[in-house]
Design a protein around this motif. Structure first.
Motif, mmCIF file in Angstrom:
data_model
loop_
_atom_site.group_PDB
_atom_site.id
_atom_site.type_symbol
_atom_site.label_atom_id
_atom_site.label_comp_id
_atom_site.label_asym_id
_atom_site.label_seq_id
_atom_site.Cartn_x
_atom_site.Cartn_y
_atom_site.Cartn_z
ATOM 1 N N SER A 12 100.859 -90.475 -28.858
ATOM 2 C CA SER A 12 100.696 -91.487 -27.830
ATOM 3 C C SER A 12 102.001 -91.664 -27.079
ATOM 4 N N LEU A 13 101.902 -92.237 -25.893
ATOM 5 C CA LEU A 13 103.071 -92.519 -25.065
ATOM 6 C C LEU A 13 102.986 -93.965 -24.605
ATOM 7 N N GLU A 14 103.993 -94.747 -24.957
ATOM 8 C CA GLU A 14 104.061 -96.155 -24.578
ATOM 9 C C GLU A 14 105.309 -96.398 -23.745
ATOM 10 N N ARG A 15 105.261 -97.416 -22.925
ATOM 11 C CA ARG A 15 106.422 -97.752 -22.103
ATOM 12 C C ARG A 15 106.914 -99.150 -22.431
ATOM 13 N N PHE A 16 108.217 -99.262 -22.660
ATOM 14 C CA PHE A 16 108.883 -100.541 -22.899
ATOM 15 C C PHE A 16 110.016 -100.647 -21.877
ATOM 16 N N GLY A 17 109.761 -101.357 -20.795
ATOM 17 C CA GLY A 17 110.752 -101.418 -19.733
ATOM 18 C C GLY A 17 110.968 -100.041 -19.138
ATOM 19 N N SER A 18 112.189 -99.548 -19.166
ATOM 20 C CA SER A 18 112.488 -98.227 -18.614
ATOM 21 C C SER A 18 112.542 -97.146 -19.691
ATOM 22 N N ILE A 19 112.056 -97.461 -20.905
ATOM 23 C CA ILE A 19 112.076 -96.517 -22.021
ATOM 24 C C ILE A 19 110.650 -96.141 -22.415
ATOM 25 N N LEU A 20 110.417 -94.863 -22.596
ATOM 26 C CA LEU A 20 109.139 -94.362 -23.073
ATOM 27 C C LEU A 20 109.244 -94.012 -24.551
ATOM 28 N N VAL A 21 108.224 -94.352 -25.317
ATOM 29 C CA VAL A 21 108.170 -94.021 -26.742
ATOM 30 C C VAL A 21 107.024 -93.048 -26.970
ATOM 31 N N LEU A 22 107.371 -91.839 -27.367
ATOM 32 C CA LEU A 22 106.409 -90.798 -27.700
ATOM 33 C C LEU A 22 106.221 -90.813 -29.216
ATOM 34 N N ARG A 23 105.013 -91.076 -29.664
ATOM 35 C CA ARG A 23 104.766 -91.270 -31.093
ATOM 36 C C ARG A 23 103.762 -90.240 -31.621
ATOM 37 N N LEU A 24 104.134 -89.591 -32.720
ATOM 38 C CA LEU A 24 103.212 -88.748 -33.467
ATOM 39 C C LEU A 24 102.417 -89.680 -34.370
ATOM 40 N N THR A 25 101.127 -89.815 -34.109
ATOM 41 C CA THR A 25 100.350 -90.897 -34.705
ATOM 42 C C THR A 25 99.573 -90.448 -35.935
ATOM 43 N N VAL A 56 112.120 -91.835 -26.291
ATOM 44 C CA VAL A 56 112.322 -91.942 -27.734
ATOM 45 C C VAL A 56 111.098 -91.347 -28.411
ATOM 46 N N THR A 57 111.305 -90.384 -29.307
ATOM 47 C CA THR A 57 110.203 -89.783 -30.070
ATOM 48 C C THR A 57 110.268 -90.256 -31.510
ATOM 49 N N THR A 58 109.125 -90.659 -32.060
ATOM 50 C CA THR A 58 109.103 -91.122 -33.448
ATOM 51 C C THR A 58 107.770 -90.734 -34.081
ATOM 52 N N ASN A 59 107.557 -91.168 -35.320
ATOM 53 C CA ASN A 59 106.355 -90.774 -36.055
ATOM 54 C C ASN A 59 105.817 -91.898 -36.913
ATOM 55 N N ASP A 60 104.510 -91.864 -37.148
ATOM 56 C CA ASP A 60 103.878 -92.654 -38.198
ATOM 57 C C ASP A 60 103.945 -91.854 -39.498
ATOM 58 N N GLY A 61 103.778 -92.532 -40.623
ATOM 59 C CA GLY A 61 103.641 -91.843 -41.893
ATOM 60 C C GLY A 61 104.920 -91.249 -42.435
ATOM 61 N N LYS A 62 104.779 -90.354 -43.420
ATOM 62 C CA LYS A 62 105.934 -89.822 -44.140
ATOM 63 C C LYS A 62 106.489 -88.545 -43.534
#
Length: 240
Positions: A12-25, A56-62
């Motif tokens: 998924s891709l979310e936006r927080f102000g001028s920052i995008l968060v790309l998340r492996l869900t 910013v790229t991040t992940n759910d889970g282990k």
């Protein structure tokens, strides 16, 4: 605070102000299949075309990512392994050419292709209590493509690169921080993502221009990017 949301099932891709968060869900290993690579590349293309100023790229889970989707390659390994490797290198190349700073908030294991994806970011923040960075190549008798090897070599000290590739050393967060594979350590996943967002928030306020930032990154790794462009554009793909 949430400005937009794109979800494609595996990321998924979310936006927080001028920052995008790309998340492996999800609670999966986030292995790179053609579908996941395609979805991630679509999100990075969305980021490149937006007026956002950091990713910013991040992940759910282990798992941040446990590498290639080996189950997908089993029916035709001779053609599918080269195919997915090229798709992963195209994804990495998209990150290296993105017109904004990139931060990997590594909240779990990053192994094999997952290591490559993490190292393609400009900055890496990792949780202290869980996860490791690991090449896996020597343990599975896998010869890295020249472009992938060049990326890891460009981002690691020579001894770390040798130990990672030829000895299969697994770097915990503490070890990774000591040798410069990551920029900082945090206590848990929430703190890891927060630190990445905090670092990005500070940097986006400075008066840099996106074209100049992209140009600076390209100037740091010209041979690497040229090699990845050559490899990722090679023929011989199968239809998926």
């Amino acid at each position: 605070m949430l400005g937009l949301f794109f979800s494609a099932g595996m990321c998924s891709l979310e936006r927080f102000g001028s920052i995008l968060v790309l998340r492996l869900t999800g609670e999966t290993e986030h292995r790179f299949s053609p579908a996941l690579c395609s979805q991630l590349r679509q999100h990075i293309a969305t980021a490149a075309a937006s007026d956002a100023r950091a990713l910013v790229t991040t992940n759910d889970g282990k798992y941040f990512s446990n590498g290639l989707d080996l189950e997908w390659t089993k029916p035709e390994p001779q053609t599918r392994v080269p195919y997915i490797l090229r798709e992963l290198e195209r994804l990495v190349l998209d990150l290296l050419k993105l017109n904004m700073p990139t931060y990997a908030a590594i909240c779990g294991h990053a192994a094999a292709g997952g290591l490559l994806f993490a190292m393609a970011h400009d900055h890496r923040i990792m949780r202290k209590d869980r996860g490791f960075l690991y090449s896996a190549a020597v343990d599975i008798n896998f010869v890295l493509p020249p472009g992938s090897s060049a990326l890891l070599r460009a981002k690691m000290a020579p001894k770390v690169f040798k130990d990672m590739i030829l000895q299969g050393v697994k770097y915990t967060g503490i070890m990774a921080n000591e040798v410069g594979l990551v920029d900082s350590l945090q206590e848990d996943s929430a703190a890891t993502l927060k630190e990445a967002l905090d670092q990005a928030s500070k940097f986006v306020e400075r008066p840099w221009e996106k074209a100049a930032y992209a140009g600076l990154r390209l100037s740091m790794y010209p041979e690497l990017i040229e090699r990845l462009e050559r490899e990722s554009s090679s023929g011989g793909f199968i239809t998926v």
